[in-house]
Motif scaffolding. Structure first.
Motif, PDB file in Angstrom:
ATOM      1  N   ARG A  28      54.687  36.797  60.269  1.00  0.00           N
ATOM      2  CA  ARG A  28      56.033  37.037  60.393  1.00  0.00           C
ATOM      3  C   ARG A  28      56.812  36.894  59.074  1.00  0.00           C
ATOM      4  NH1 ARG A  28      55.187  39.480  64.483  1.00  0.00           N
ATOM      5  NH2 ARG A  28      55.512  38.427  66.709  1.00  0.00           N
ATOM      6  N   HIS A  29      56.430  35.931  58.371  1.00  0.00           N
ATOM      7  CA  HIS A  29      57.017  35.813  56.922  1.00  0.00           C
ATOM      8  C   HIS A  29      56.145  35.062  55.912  1.00  0.00           C
ATOM      9  CE1 HIS A  29      57.859  31.233  57.959  1.00  0.00           C
ATOM     10  NE2 HIS A  29      57.847  31.818  59.105  1.00  0.00           N
ATOM     11  N   ASN A  30      56.720  35.013  54.487  1.00  0.00           N
ATOM     12  CA  ASN A  30      55.722  34.220  53.711  1.00  0.00           C
ATOM     13  C   ASN A  30      54.373  35.081  53.483  1.00  0.00           C
ATOM     14  OD1 ASN A  30      57.641  32.027  53.527  1.00  0.00           O
ATOM     15  ND2 ASN A  30      56.399  30.684  54.846  1.00  0.00           N
ATOM     16  N   LEU A  31      54.450  36.313  53.722  1.00  0.00           N
ATOM     17  CA  LEU A  31      52.965  37.141  53.420  1.00  0.00           C
ATOM     18  C   LEU A  31      52.716  37.066  51.697  1.00  0.00           C
ATOM     19  CD1 LEU A  31      53.941  40.029  56.177  1.00  0.00           C
ATOM     20  CD2 LEU A  31      52.564  38.107  56.403  1.00  0.00           C
ATOM     21  N   GLU A  32      53.740  37.325  51.095  1.00  0.00           N
ATOM     22  CA  GLU A  32      53.340  37.372  49.597  1.00  0.00           C
ATOM     23  C   GLU A  32      52.474  36.098  49.189  1.00  0.00           C
ATOM     24  OE1 GLU A  32      57.702  35.494  48.692  1.00  0.00           O
ATOM     25  OE2 GLU A  32      57.108  37.638  48.971  1.00  0.00           O
ATOM     26  N   HIS A  33      52.483  35.184  50.031  1.00  0.00           N
ATOM     27  CA  HIS A  33      51.587  33.902  49.426  1.00  0.00           C
ATOM     28  C   HIS A  33      50.211  33.996  50.133  1.00  0.00           C
ATOM     29  CE1 HIS A  33      54.853  31.939  47.727  1.00  0.00           C
ATOM     30  NE2 HIS A  33      55.781  32.017  48.770  1.00  0.00           N
ATOM     31  N   LYS A  34      50.165  34.987  50.864  1.00  0.00           N
ATOM     32  CA  LYS A  34      48.679  35.326  51.693  1.00  0.00           C
ATOM     33  C   LYS A  34      47.902  36.364  50.828  1.00  0.00           C
ATOM     34  CE  LYS A  34      50.478  33.583  56.011  1.00  0.00           C
ATOM     35  NZ  LYS A  34      51.646  33.906  56.363  1.00  0.00           N
ATOM     36  N   SER A  35      46.527  36.245  50.797  1.00  0.00           N
ATOM     37  CA  SER A  35      45.728  37.017  50.072  1.00  0.00           C
ATOM     38  C   SER A  35      45.835  38.394  50.868  1.00  0.00           C
ATOM     39  CB  SER A  35      44.435  36.685  49.835  1.00  0.00           C
ATOM     40  OG  SER A  35      43.645  36.269  50.809  1.00  0.00           O
TER      41      SER A  35
END
Length: 64
Positions: free
Chosen positions: A30-37
């Motif tokens: 849903r969110h904070n996708l930029e921190h996931k590879s």
């Protein structure tokens, strides 16, 4: 005798395949996708098959 109502919350989150397995969309997308590879995001975007112990309870909710 009245009809059994299915649990509408469960029916929105789970779908039944042709063979009777239950599929669910994964969490954590849903969110904070930029921190996931990118690899992690691809893995999380796939639908997952519910575990048999969970599937038994959810099938009762879906009246199946």
């Amino acid at each position: 005798m009245p009809k059994m109502k299915s649990n509408s919350a469960a029916s929105k989150r789970v779908r039944v395949t042709g063979s009777g397995k239950l599929m669910q969309a994964g969490t954590s997308m849903r969110h904070n996708l930029e921190h996931k590879s990118a690899r992690k995001r691809r893995a999380l975007s796939r639908d997952a098959v519910l575990a048999p112990s969970q599937a038994k309870n959810i099938k009762k909710m879906l009246s199946k």
